[in-house]
Design a protein around this motif. Structure first.
Motif, PDB file in Angstrom:
ATOM      1  N   PHE A 105      60.597   6.449  41.022  1.00  0.00           N
ATOM      2  CA  PHE A 105      61.785   6.375  40.072  1.00  0.00           C
ATOM      3  C   PHE A 105      62.064   7.734  39.141  1.00  0.00           C
ATOM      4  O   PHE A 105      63.104   8.017  39.218  1.00  0.00           O
ATOM      5  N   VAL A 106      61.125   8.314  38.682  1.00  0.00           N
ATOM      6  CA  VAL A 106      61.443   9.603  37.928  1.00  0.00           C
ATOM      7  C   VAL A 106      61.915  10.528  38.799  1.00  0.00           C
ATOM      8  O   VAL A 106      62.684  11.264  38.676  1.00  0.00           O
ATOM      9  N   PHE A 107      61.356  10.887  39.925  1.00  0.00           N
ATOM     10  CA  PHE A 107      61.673  11.693  40.989  1.00  0.00           C
ATOM     11  C   PHE A 107      63.135  11.392  41.328  1.00  0.00           C
ATOM     12  O   PHE A 107      63.768  12.237  41.316  1.00  0.00           O
ATOM     13  N   LEU A 113      70.660  12.230  39.123  1.00  0.00           N
ATOM     14  CA  LEU A 113      71.532  12.686  38.060  1.00  0.00           C
ATOM     15  C   LEU A 113      71.444  14.372  37.932  1.00  0.00           C
ATOM     16  O   LEU A 113      72.728  14.866  37.464  1.00  0.00           O
ATOM     17  N   TYR A 114      70.356  14.859  38.076  1.00  0.00           N
ATOM     18  CA  TYR A 114      70.469  16.464  37.931  1.00  0.00           C
ATOM     19  C   TYR A 114      71.420  16.909  38.844  1.00  0.00           C
ATOM     20  O   TYR A 114      72.553  17.939  38.650  1.00  0.00           O
ATOM     21  N   THR A 115      71.757  16.302  40.218  1.00  0.00           N
ATOM     22  CA  THR A 115      72.492  16.913  41.362  1.00  0.00           C
ATOM     23  C   THR A 115      74.042  16.655  40.896  1.00  0.00           C
ATOM     24  O   THR A 115      74.891  17.362  40.878  1.00  0.00           O
ATOM     25  N   TYR A 116      74.120  15.481  40.352  1.00  0.00           N
ATOM     26  CA  TYR A 116      75.499  15.165  39.792  1.00  0.00           C
ATOM     27  C   TYR A 116      76.040  15.833  38.661  1.00  0.00           C
ATOM     28  O   TYR A 116      77.101  16.581  38.741  1.00  0.00           O
ATOM     29  N   ASP A 117      75.279  16.187  37.530  1.00  0.00           N
ATOM     30  CA  ASP A 117      75.458  16.945  36.341  1.00  0.00           C
ATOM     31  C   ASP A 117      74.208  17.293  35.664  1.00  0.00           C
ATOM     32  O   ASP A 117      73.863  16.083  34.906  1.00  0.00           O
ATOM     33  N   ARG A 118      73.659  18.197  35.989  1.00  0.00           N
ATOM     34  CA  ARG A 118      72.530  18.535  34.994  1.00  0.00           C
ATOM     35  C   ARG A 118      72.421  18.434  33.379  1.00  0.00           C
ATOM     36  O   ARG A 118      71.390  18.198  33.140  1.00  0.00           O
ATOM     37  N   PRO A 123      69.533  20.024  30.312  1.00  0.00           N
ATOM     38  CA  PRO A 123      70.488  20.861  30.177  1.00  0.00           C
ATOM     39  C   PRO A 123      70.200  22.365  30.639  1.00  0.00           C
ATOM     40  O   PRO A 123      68.783  22.693  30.568  1.00  0.00           O
ATOM     41  N   LYS A 124      71.128  23.246  30.926  1.00  0.00           N
ATOM     42  CA  LYS A 124      70.534  24.404  31.600  1.00  0.00           C
ATOM     43  C   LYS A 124      69.861  25.432  30.505  1.00  0.00           C
ATOM     44  O   LYS A 124      69.119  26.174  31.080  1.00  0.00           O
ATOM     45  N   MET A 125      70.060  25.087  29.208  1.00  0.00           N
ATOM     46  CA  MET A 125      69.572  25.851  28.514  1.00  0.00           C
ATOM     47  C   MET A 125      67.991  25.581  28.401  1.00  0.00           C
ATOM     48  O   MET A 125      67.179  26.427  28.078  1.00  0.00           O
ATOM     49  N   LEU A 126      67.419  24.561  28.945  1.00  0.00           N
ATOM     50  CA  LEU A 126      66.108  24.449  29.080  1.00  0.00           C
ATOM     51  C   LEU A 126      65.490  25.414  30.042  1.00  0.00           C
ATOM     52  O   LEU A 126      64.040  25.689  29.929  1.00  0.00           O
ATOM     53  N   ASP A 127      66.083  25.959  30.984  1.00  0.00           N
ATOM     54  CA  ASP A 127      65.541  27.078  31.985  1.00  0.00           C
ATOM     55  C   ASP A 127      65.140  28.259  31.041  1.00  0.00           C
ATOM     56  O   ASP A 127      64.153  28.817  31.593  1.00  0.00           O
TER      57      ASP A 127
END
Ligand SMILES: *[C@@H]1O[C@H](CO)[C@@H](O)[C@H](O)[C@H]1NC(C)=O
Length: 239
Positions: A105-107, A113-118, A123-127
């Motif tokens: 489920f986590v995977f 959701l990430y593919t739909y809208d990360r 959020p991108k700032m986590l990178d």
């Protein structure tokens, strides 16, 4: 199982267990700064299913190491009854009802959701704060490791009622915890929840909970395909 097979299982479980401990340690020791206040606010890391899942997987593989070790120490002829069998049963129940469906489920939910809208989940700032490998350790690597485990040892599936009930109990507890965190601190654990209307929220949470049962059945199906039985394959070997 032959002695070499047992040793290999023990070794692999030990490696996987260490990997999870290392991942959890990396997650906890990385300075997250004020940019990522989520882990410092109410409930800490424990409000995220990703983190709970890491602990769940670590405990599972730790348990596997223990069971393997006991099996190596206790002569095989004693394993059909008594303690070692109980240990294996507990391992199988844990794997089939929790470790596999929750990990899957986590995977699946994270990456869809990430593919739909990360921005909704990661959020991108986590990178800038979290290294890519750690993101994959938390959200991707769990899946191949679960499949490896499924392939390595056959797991006896409990009755569907028992397995799915245990999983439903877990989901209900986690859901209550998420709602409690919001109630107590006003924080929505996942950014997406802040964007949803009350009805949308019900659909989202209901859908998420309901998708657990098919994942349980997926595990059962895969296990059946790999072992051509969901029962204990020892029984087949006996003849
Ligand atoms: C650690 O895990 C939590 C929960 O999944 C996550 O929110 C956080 O970003 C992670 N931190 C690091 C540094 O990996």
């Amino acid at each position: 199982m032959a002695a070499t097979g047992q040793k290999m299982c023990l070794l692999l479980h030990l490696l996987i267990f260490s990997w999870y401990i290392f991942t959890i340690w990396s997650n906890c020791s990385l300075q997250t700064s004020d940019k990522h206040p989520g882990v410092r606010s109410y409930g800490g890391r424990w409000k995220y299913l990703t983190f709970i899942n890491l602990v769940l997987q670590a405990v599972f593989f730790g348990w596997c190491v223990f069971v393997d070790a006991v099996h190596m120490l206790v002569p095989v002829k004693h394993t059909r009854s008594g303690t070692p069998l109980t240990l294996t049963k507990a391992r199988d129940f844990y794997f089939t009802a929790l470790a596999f469906p929750v990990g899957t489920f986590v995977f699946a939910s994270f990456w869809s959701l990430y593919t739909y809208d990360r921005e909704l989940v990661y959020p991108k700032m986590l990178d800038e704060i979290i290294p890519v490998w750690l993101n994959h350790a938390m959200h991707t690597v769990i899946m191949p490791l679960l499949l490896l485990q499924m392939f390595l040892q056959s797991h006896t599936y409990p009755s569907r009622t028992r397995g799915i009930s245990a999983l439903a109990l877990f989901s209900a507890l986690y859901l209550s915890w998420v709602l409690w965190v919001h109630h107590a601190s006003g924080i929505w654990v996942y950014p997406i929840m802040a964007h949803l209307s009350p009805v949308g929220l019900c659909v989202f949470l209901g859908g998420a909970s309901l998708s657990m049962a098919p994942l349980y059945l997926l595990g059962e199906k895969l296990s059946l395909m790999m072992w051509s039985t969901t029962g204990n394959h020892q029984k087949k070997k006996k003849k």
